[in-house]
Design a protein around this motif. Structure first.
Motif, PDB file in Angstrom:
ATOM      1  N   GLN A 159       0.858  -1.040   0.104  1.00  0.00           N
ATOM      2  CA  GLN A 159      -0.033   0.091   0.197  1.00  0.00           C
ATOM      3  C   GLN A 159       0.732   1.236   0.000  1.00  0.00           C
ATOM      4  OE1 GLN A 159      -2.827   0.242   3.257  1.00  0.00           O
ATOM      5  NE2 GLN A 159      -3.041   2.519   3.101  1.00  0.00           N
ATOM      6  N   MET A 160       1.778   1.238   0.739  1.00  0.00           N
ATOM      7  CA  MET A 160       2.860   2.327   0.926  1.00  0.00           C
ATOM      8  C   MET A 160       3.316   2.753  -0.608  1.00  0.00           C
ATOM      9  SD  MET A 160       4.632   1.555   4.659  1.00  0.00           S
ATOM     10  CE  MET A 160       6.064   2.681   4.170  1.00  0.00           C
ATOM     11  N   LYS A 161       3.834   1.679  -1.164  1.00  0.00           N
ATOM     12  CA  LYS A 161       4.406   1.718  -2.383  1.00  0.00           C
ATOM     13  C   LYS A 161       3.601   2.509  -3.486  1.00  0.00           C
ATOM     14  CE  LYS A 161       7.557  -2.111  -1.775  1.00  0.00           C
ATOM     15  NZ  LYS A 161       8.229  -3.553  -1.918  1.00  0.00           N
ATOM     16  N   LYS A 162       2.380   2.195  -3.667  1.00  0.00           N
ATOM     17  CA  LYS A 162       1.152   2.651  -4.499  1.00  0.00           C
ATOM     18  C   LYS A 162       0.905   4.277  -3.856  1.00  0.00           C
ATOM     19  CE  LYS A 162      -0.667  -1.829  -5.552  1.00  0.00           C
ATOM     20  NZ  LYS A 162      -1.758  -2.749  -5.517  1.00  0.00           N
ATOM     21  N   SER A 163       1.174   4.817  -2.673  1.00  0.00           N
ATOM     22  CA  SER A 163       0.745   5.759  -2.224  1.00  0.00           C
ATOM     23  C   SER A 163       0.927   7.098  -2.798  1.00  0.00           C
ATOM     24  CB  SER A 163       0.875   5.868  -0.727  1.00  0.00           C
ATOM     25  OG  SER A 163       2.170   6.135  -0.241  1.00  0.00           O
ATOM     26  N   GLY A 164       2.318   7.016  -3.165  1.00  0.00           N
ATOM     27  CA  GLY A 164       2.838   8.308  -3.777  1.00  0.00           C
ATOM     28  C   GLY A 164       3.601   9.309  -2.859  1.00  0.00           C
ATOM     29  N   LEU A 165       3.728   8.824  -1.406  1.00  0.00           N
ATOM     30  CA  LEU A 165       3.941   9.725  -0.493  1.00  0.00           C
ATOM     31  C   LEU A 165       5.578   9.841  -0.195  1.00  0.00           C
ATOM     32  CD1 LEU A 165       1.393   8.871   2.574  1.00  0.00           C
ATOM     33  CD2 LEU A 165       1.496  10.963   1.068  1.00  0.00           C
ATOM     34  N   TRP A 166       6.172   8.796  -0.860  1.00  0.00           N
ATOM     35  CA  TRP A 166       7.538   8.795  -1.009  1.00  0.00           C
ATOM     36  C   TRP A 166       8.034   9.141  -2.144  1.00  0.00           C
ATOM     37  CZ3 TRP A 166       4.496   6.112   2.454  1.00  0.00           C
ATOM     38  CH2 TRP A 166       4.758   6.307   3.628  1.00  0.00           C
ATOM     39  N   SER A 167       8.958  10.042  -2.542  1.00  0.00           N
ATOM     40  CA  SER A 167       9.575  10.130  -3.816  1.00  0.00           C
ATOM     41  C   SER A 167      10.480   9.188  -4.158  1.00  0.00           C
ATOM     42  CB  SER A 167      10.269  11.540  -3.765  1.00  0.00           C
ATOM     43  OG  SER A 167      11.365  11.483  -2.701  1.00  0.00           O
ATOM     44  N   GLN A 168      11.193   8.393  -3.314  1.00  0.00           N
ATOM     45  CA  GLN A 168      12.145   7.348  -3.675  1.00  0.00           C
ATOM     46  C   GLN A 168      11.437   5.993  -3.318  1.00  0.00           C
ATOM     47  OE1 GLN A 168      15.071   8.062  -4.850  1.00  0.00           O
ATOM     48  NE2 GLN A 168      14.460  10.046  -4.874  1.00  0.00           N
ATOM     49  N   PRO A 169      11.951   4.981  -3.936  1.00  0.00           N
ATOM     50  CA  PRO A 169      11.586   3.397  -3.892  1.00  0.00           C
ATOM     51  C   PRO A 169      11.604   3.204  -2.377  1.00  0.00           C
ATOM     52  CG  PRO A 169      12.841   3.612  -5.776  1.00  0.00           C
ATOM     53  CD  PRO A 169      13.213   4.993  -5.061  1.00  0.00           C
ATOM     54  N   ILE A 170      10.446   2.463  -1.879  1.00  0.00           N
ATOM     55  CA  ILE A 170      10.375   1.972  -0.708  1.00  0.00           C
ATOM     56  C   ILE A 170      11.388   0.498  -0.663  1.00  0.00           C
ATOM     57  CG2 ILE A 170       8.819   0.875   1.080  1.00  0.00           C
ATOM     58  CD1 ILE A 170       6.891   3.175   0.410  1.00  0.00           C
ATOM     59  N   VAL A 171      12.167   0.380   0.306  1.00  0.00           N
ATOM     60  CA  VAL A 171      13.236  -0.664   0.293  1.00  0.00           C
ATOM     61  C   VAL A 171      12.931  -1.546   1.623  1.00  0.00           C
ATOM     62  CG1 VAL A 171      14.750   0.406  -1.262  1.00  0.00           C
ATOM     63  CG2 VAL A 171      15.064   0.913   1.288  1.00  0.00           C
ATOM     64  N   THR A 172      12.177  -0.949   2.632  1.00  0.00           N
ATOM     65  CA  THR A 172      11.905  -1.726   3.788  1.00  0.00           C
ATOM     66  C   THR A 172      11.407  -3.160   3.660  1.00  0.00           C
ATOM     67  OG1 THR A 172      11.985   0.485   5.235  1.00  0.00           O
ATOM     68  CG2 THR A 172      11.132  -1.671   5.994  1.00  0.00           C
ATOM     69  N   SER A 173      11.996  -4.196   4.306  1.00  0.00           N
ATOM     70  CA  SER A 173      11.410  -5.581   3.953  1.00  0.00           C
ATOM     71  C   SER A 173      10.968  -6.252   4.908  1.00  0.00           C
ATOM     72  CB  SER A 173      12.762  -6.437   3.537  1.00  0.00           C
ATOM     73  OG  SER A 173      13.631  -6.251   4.474  1.00  0.00           O
ATOM     74  N   VAL A 174      10.257  -7.235   4.800  1.00  0.00           N
ATOM     75  CA  VAL A 174       9.656  -8.155   6.133  1.00  0.00           C
ATOM     76  C   VAL A 174      10.716  -9.200   5.979  1.00  0.00           C
ATOM     77  CG1 VAL A 174       7.779  -9.554   6.751  1.00  0.00           C
ATOM     78  CG2 VAL A 174       7.314  -7.536   5.390  1.00  0.00           C
ATOM     79  N   GLU A 175      11.187  -9.249   7.303  1.00  0.00           N
ATOM     80  CA  GLU A 175      12.329 -10.230   7.274  1.00  0.00           C
ATOM     81  C   GLU A 175      11.610 -11.396   8.386  1.00  0.00           C
ATOM     82  OE1 GLU A 175      15.298 -10.396   6.174  1.00  0.00           O
ATOM     83  OE2 GLU A 175      14.796  -8.537   5.137  1.00  0.00           O
ATOM     84  N   PRO A 176      12.406 -12.714   8.363  1.00  0.00           N
ATOM     85  CA  PRO A 176      11.876 -13.887   9.218  1.00  0.00           C
ATOM     86  C   PRO A 176      12.316 -13.644  10.326  1.00  0.00           C
ATOM     87  CG  PRO A 176      13.609 -14.536   7.747  1.00  0.00           C
ATOM     88  CD  PRO A 176      13.267 -13.139   7.126  1.00  0.00           C
TER      89      PRO A 176
END
Length: 226
Positions: A159-176
């Motif tokens: 959802q964040m990636k589609k929001s357009g609120l951040w000008s740069q790519p979102i790179v935070t990940s979900v980790e085990p």
């Protein structure tokens, strides 16, 4: 984390790894969107792990969040033998600085914690750094401890990636989930114990202020001690 020590005893431990970095522009506060997929976790206390740069600030924000019953600074991943501040901060281990958060989902849901995290704690567009701190041990990561948390976290990042609120790519990940090792005692509740510390005043107090301003219904003034 290049920072000064809180006490003379801690000073020796912080020597050579400190907060003596050039001035850096203030971190940008972005009000993250409300989650479209809300967490359904049932009753009883739940636990999740958040890595968002220096654990002092992550712990400070969540300790001021209603519904959080415990926020413990520590090291996620790596080995028990190397779960030591001097080693982790040198960047030679496989740990990341993180905070284990225990919360009551009847007061604050996991998706609300995610919104707070990305609004005032961590910049999701940064890899292996946050604020003035550099290195893989400062990477921003979500570590769900249940299948529901994992589904919510993945949906929220999408959802964040589609929001357009951040000008740069979102790179935070979900980790085990891996082993979590509590940090040394002097790191726990560091912000409340050292409110005049230069690092706290410069980087972490503004995060707590932003929590109060953006989410007043989830902010509590008293600091939750571990």
């Amino acid at each position: 984390m290049r920072r000064f020590a809180a006490t003379l005893a801690a000073a020796a431990l912080f020597a050579g790894s400190a907060c003596q970095q050039p001035a850096i522009a203030a971190e940008r506060i972005v009000e993250a969107p409300a989650a479209q997929r809300t967490a359904k976790e049932g009753s009883g206390l739940k636990t999740a792990i958040f890595a968002g740069g220096c654990f002092w600030g992550v712990e400070a924000v969540f300790s001021h969040t209603k519904g959080v019953t415990s926020a413990v600074s520590g090291y996620h991943g790596g080995t028990a033998r190397q779960a030591d501040y001097k080693l982790v901060s040198s960047g030679v281990t496989d740990h990341v600085e993180a905070v284990k958060v225990v919360y009551d989902p009847s007061v604050v849901r996991y998706d609300q914690l995610l919104r707070i995290f990305f609004s005032v704690v961590a910049d999701p567009t940064l890899k292996n750094r946050q604020g003035p701190d550099r290195g893989a041990h400062y990477n921003a990561e979500l570590v769900p401890l249940s299948s529901e948390q994992r589904a919510v976290a993945s949906a929220y990042l999408a959802q964040m990636k589609k929001s357009g609120l951040w000008s740069q790519p979102i790179v935070t990940s979900v980790e085990p989930a891996r082993k979590f090792y509590p940090a040394e005692t002097y790191h726990q509740d560091f912000a409340v114990k050292n409110p005049r510390h230069p690092y706290i005043q410069r980087w972490d107090a503004p995060k707590v202020s932003a929590l109060k301003r953006l989410y007043p219904s989830l902010y509590r003034a008293e600091f939750r001690r571990n």
